[in-house]
Design a protein around this motif. Structure first.
Motif, short mmCIF file in Angstrom:
data_model
loop_
_atom_site.label_atom_id
_atom_site.label_comp_id
_atom_site.label_asym_id
_atom_site.label_seq_id
_atom_site.Cartn_x
_atom_site.Cartn_y
_atom_site.Cartn_z
N SER A 142 0.79 -1.22 0.00
CA SER A 142 0.00 0.00 0.00
C SER A 142 0.82 1.28 0.00
O SER A 142 0.59 2.18 -0.81
CB SER A 142 -0.93 0.00 1.23
OG SER A 142 -1.62 1.21 1.35
N LEU A 143 1.79 1.37 0.90
CA LEU A 143 2.47 2.64 1.12
C LEU A 143 3.20 3.14 -0.12
O LEU A 143 3.08 4.31 -0.49
CB LEU A 143 3.45 2.49 2.29
CG LEU A 143 4.10 3.79 2.80
CD1 LEU A 143 3.03 4.77 3.26
CD2 LEU A 143 5.07 3.48 3.93
N PHE A 144 3.94 2.26 -0.78
CA PHE A 144 4.69 2.67 -1.97
C PHE A 144 3.76 3.16 -3.07
O PHE A 144 4.05 4.15 -3.76
CB PHE A 144 5.55 1.52 -2.48
CG PHE A 144 6.65 1.10 -1.53
CD1 PHE A 144 7.18 2.02 -0.62
CD2 PHE A 144 7.14 -0.19 -1.52
CE1 PHE A 144 8.18 1.65 0.27
CE2 PHE A 144 8.15 -0.56 -0.65
CZ PHE A 144 8.66 0.36 0.25
N GLU A 145 2.62 2.47 -3.23
CA GLU A 145 1.67 2.86 -4.27
C GLU A 145 1.03 4.21 -3.94
O GLU A 145 0.84 5.05 -4.83
CB GLU A 145 0.60 1.79 -4.42
CG GLU A 145 -0.51 2.11 -5.42
CD GLU A 145 0.00 2.24 -6.85
OE1 GLU A 145 -0.75 2.82 -7.67
OE2 GLU A 145 1.13 1.79 -7.13
N LEU A 146 0.72 4.45 -2.66
CA LEU A 146 0.14 5.74 -2.28
C LEU A 146 1.13 6.88 -2.47
O LEU A 146 0.74 7.98 -2.91
CB LEU A 146 -0.32 5.68 -0.82
CG LEU A 146 -1.57 4.84 -0.53
CD1 LEU A 146 -1.84 4.76 0.96
CD2 LEU A 146 -2.78 5.40 -1.26
N ILE A 147 2.39 6.64 -2.17
CA ILE A 147 3.42 7.67 -2.40
C ILE A 147 3.53 7.99 -3.89
O ILE A 147 3.65 9.15 -4.29
CB ILE A 147 4.78 7.21 -1.84
CG1 ILE A 147 4.71 7.13 -0.30
CG2 ILE A 147 5.90 8.14 -2.27
CD1 ILE A 147 5.95 6.54 0.33
N ARG A 148 3.44 6.95 -4.72
CA ARG A 148 3.49 7.17 -6.17
C ARG A 148 2.30 7.99 -6.64
O ARG A 148 2.43 8.90 -7.48
CB ARG A 148 3.51 5.83 -6.90
CG ARG A 148 3.73 5.93 -8.41
CD ARG A 148 3.47 4.62 -9.10
NE ARG A 148 2.08 4.24 -9.02
CZ ARG A 148 1.13 4.73 -9.82
NH1 ARG A 148 1.42 5.65 -10.72
NH2 ARG A 148 -0.12 4.33 -9.70
N LEU A 149 1.11 7.71 -6.08
CA LEU A 149 -0.09 8.47 -6.45
C LEU A 149 0.01 9.92 -5.99
O LEU A 149 -0.49 10.82 -6.66
CB LEU A 149 -1.33 7.80 -5.86
CG LEU A 149 -1.73 6.45 -6.47
CD1 LEU A 149 -2.88 5.83 -5.67
CD2 LEU A 149 -2.13 6.62 -7.93
N ILE A 150 0.64 10.17 -4.84
CA ILE A 150 0.82 11.54 -4.36
C ILE A 150 1.72 12.32 -5.30
O ILE A 150 1.43 13.48 -5.65
CB ILE A 150 1.40 11.53 -2.93
CG1 ILE A 150 0.36 11.00 -1.94
CG2 ILE A 150 1.84 12.93 -2.51
CD1 ILE A 150 0.90 10.79 -0.54
N THR A 151 2.79 11.72 -5.74
CA THR A 151 3.76 12.43 -6.59
C THR A 151 3.33 12.49 -8.05
O THR A 151 3.54 13.50 -8.71
CB THR A 151 5.13 11.74 -6.51
OG1 THR A 151 4.99 10.35 -6.86
CG2 THR A 151 5.69 11.83 -5.09
N ASP A 152 2.70 11.43 -8.56
CA ASP A 152 2.38 11.37 -9.99
C ASP A 152 0.96 11.82 -10.33
O ASP A 152 0.73 12.42 -11.37
CB ASP A 152 2.58 9.94 -10.53
CG ASP A 152 4.03 9.48 -10.46
OD1 ASP A 152 4.90 10.34 -10.21
OD2 ASP A 152 4.29 8.28 -10.64
N SER A 153 0.01 11.52 -9.45
CA SER A 153 -1.40 11.78 -9.76
C SER A 153 -2.01 12.91 -8.94
O SER A 153 -3.20 13.19 -9.08
CB SER A 153 -2.23 10.50 -9.57
OG SER A 153 -1.72 9.46 -10.36
N GLY A 154 -1.23 13.53 -8.08
CA GLY A 154 -1.74 14.66 -7.31
C GLY A 154 -2.67 14.28 -6.17
O GLY A 154 -3.47 15.11 -5.72
N LEU A 155 -2.58 13.05 -5.69
CA LEU A 155 -3.41 12.64 -4.56
C LEU A 155 -2.99 13.42 -3.32
O LEU A 155 -1.79 13.53 -3.01
CB LEU A 155 -3.24 11.13 -4.32
CG LEU A 155 -4.12 10.51 -3.22
CD1 LEU A 155 -5.59 10.51 -3.64
CD2 LEU A 155 -3.66 9.09 -2.91
N SER A 156 -3.97 14.00 -2.61
CA SER A 156 -3.63 14.79 -1.42
C SER A 156 -3.11 13.89 -0.31
O SER A 156 -3.49 12.72 -0.20
CB SER A 156 -4.85 15.56 -0.94
OG SER A 156 -5.80 14.69 -0.36
#
Length: 395
Positions: free
Chosen positions: A55-69
């Motif tokens: 989970s954590l690595f994917e969420l970090i990727r979404l924060i940096t690449d997809s603008g997830l807050s």
């Protein structure tokens, strides 16, 4: 001269009883306390590793690449914690028993207890009792917490990324109803009774519908309508602006009937099929059973088999805690001492082997090489057999 009689106070019992609770000996309490610390450590350690990888690595990727807050990422992370934590319970049970009994064996405590007449089976009993408690806790998590949390996690992520809401299927809803179809010789057989197709669905109304009726063994009528809605109070479908084509035995139209509104008593299943988009990880036992019944009406045998295997696994997976407790305690009571690092590594190897076996048996169940019950319970049976074989060699 009178003699003085003295009475000696009775020794306090070494067993502890709290009302309806069973008596706990000093040995039992000692073993429980020895297992508790490594169990809690295992829950934290294994959960952290699984969460980081899953989970954590994917969420970090979404924060940096997809603008997830970051706040939304924290919410999603919180929803995903129960689903990953539940996998750590059986792993932690294995680590706790392996380390606790190994330390006792290395310090000569198990040898001392056995010299006092305590059998190896009796020594394993506290681990078995604790594993049954963890099994119940795992079952409650899997049923009451994990499915809802997984569903909420996926819904929150889609909403945050402005993705399409897949709580219902929006296009090309196909439903095929199977039942008893009469034959020319007067007998009946299982076959296609009705085929239902809708071009689109907005959550309330289906549009572009075509219904083919095969209830008499061959096509009897064709219904085409612009839209249809389900009326729950009457348990019927209301079709609007459509045409009914009655087909004769020779395949020609006998009559064509146009209508503005028409109520038909057809199954609700197409609506249920369009609305059900949850994965097995997002459903509890009752949800899976309901989906199986729904799919049985549509004849989707491949998906039915998959859900039947997952249903049995819902029952079988919590009992991994019992299997790992017996295996860990049996390995730990061997004469050689196992350090914390070696115990952790050995736990990882056993866990990997077990889940590999679980995956293989599940795949064999889905291709119908094994029955759903055998596919779900065979890893437990193999594991508990191996544990008792090791235990008999210790005795």
């Amino acid at each position: 001269m009178a003699t003085l009689q003295t009475t000696h106070p009775r020794k306090k019992a070494t067993n502890v009883s709290q009302g309806w609770l069973p008596k706990l000996s000093i040995m039992d309490r000692y073993l429980f306390t020895q297992m508790l610390t490594p169990f809690l450590f295992g829950v934290g350690a294994f959960s952290s590793v699984i969460l980081a990888i899953g989970s954590l690595f994917e969420l970090i990727r979404l924060i940096t690449d997809s603008g997830l807050s970051i706040w939304t990422a924290f919410q999603i992370f919180g929803y995903q914690v129960p689903g990953f934590m539940v996998y750590s319970f059986p792993m932690s049970m294995l680590l706790a028993t392996l380390l606790s009994y190994s330390r006792m064996s290395g310090d000569g405590e198990t040898t001392a207890l056995r010299s006092c007449g305590v059998s190896a089976y009796r020594l394993v009993l506290p681990a078995l009792v604790l594993s049954l408690f963890v099994t119940g806790m795992t079952y409650v998590f899997n049923e009451a917490i994990v499915p809802a949390a997984n569903w909420q996690s996926r819904s929150t992520l889609r909403a945050a990324l402005n993705q399409e809401n897949l709580q219902f299927k929006k296009q090309d809803i196909v439903y095929q109803q199977y039942g008893e179809v009469p034959q020319d010789d007067g007998t009946t057989r299982q076959g296609l009774v009705r085929s239902f197709y809708a071009r689109s669905f907005d959550g309330k109304e289906m549009r572009g519908l075509t219904v083919l009726d095969f209830s008499q063994g061959q096509i009897q009528q064709i219904l085409s309508a612009e839209s249809a809605v389900w009326l729950p109070d009457q348990n019927v479908w209301k079709f609007s602006k459509g045409t009914t084509y009655l087909v004769g035995a020779d395949g020609n139209y006998r009559s064509i009937l146009r209508f503005d509104d028409q109520n038909l008593k057809l199954p609700r299943a197409p609506l249920d099929l369009a609305q059900e988009q949850r994965s097995a990880e997002e459903m509890n036992i009752e949800d899976i059973r309901r989906n199986i019944e729904l799919l049985k009406q549509s004849g989707n045998t491949k998906e039915i088999r998959k859900l039947e295997v997952r249903l049995e696994q819902k029952y079988a997976l919590p009992f991994i805690c019992v299997v790992f407790a017996i295996v860990g305690a049996s390995l730990g009571m061997r004469p050689q001492r196992t350090g914390a690092a070696i115990g952790f590594g050995l736990s990882v190897l056993i866990i990997f082997g077990y889940y590999l076996l679980l995956f293989i048996c599940g795949a064999l169940g889905q291709v119908e090489f094994l029955s759903p019950i055998a596919a779900a319970w065979m890893p437990n049976l193999i594991g508990i057999t191996a544990g008792f074989i090791i235990l008999t060699r210790v005795t």
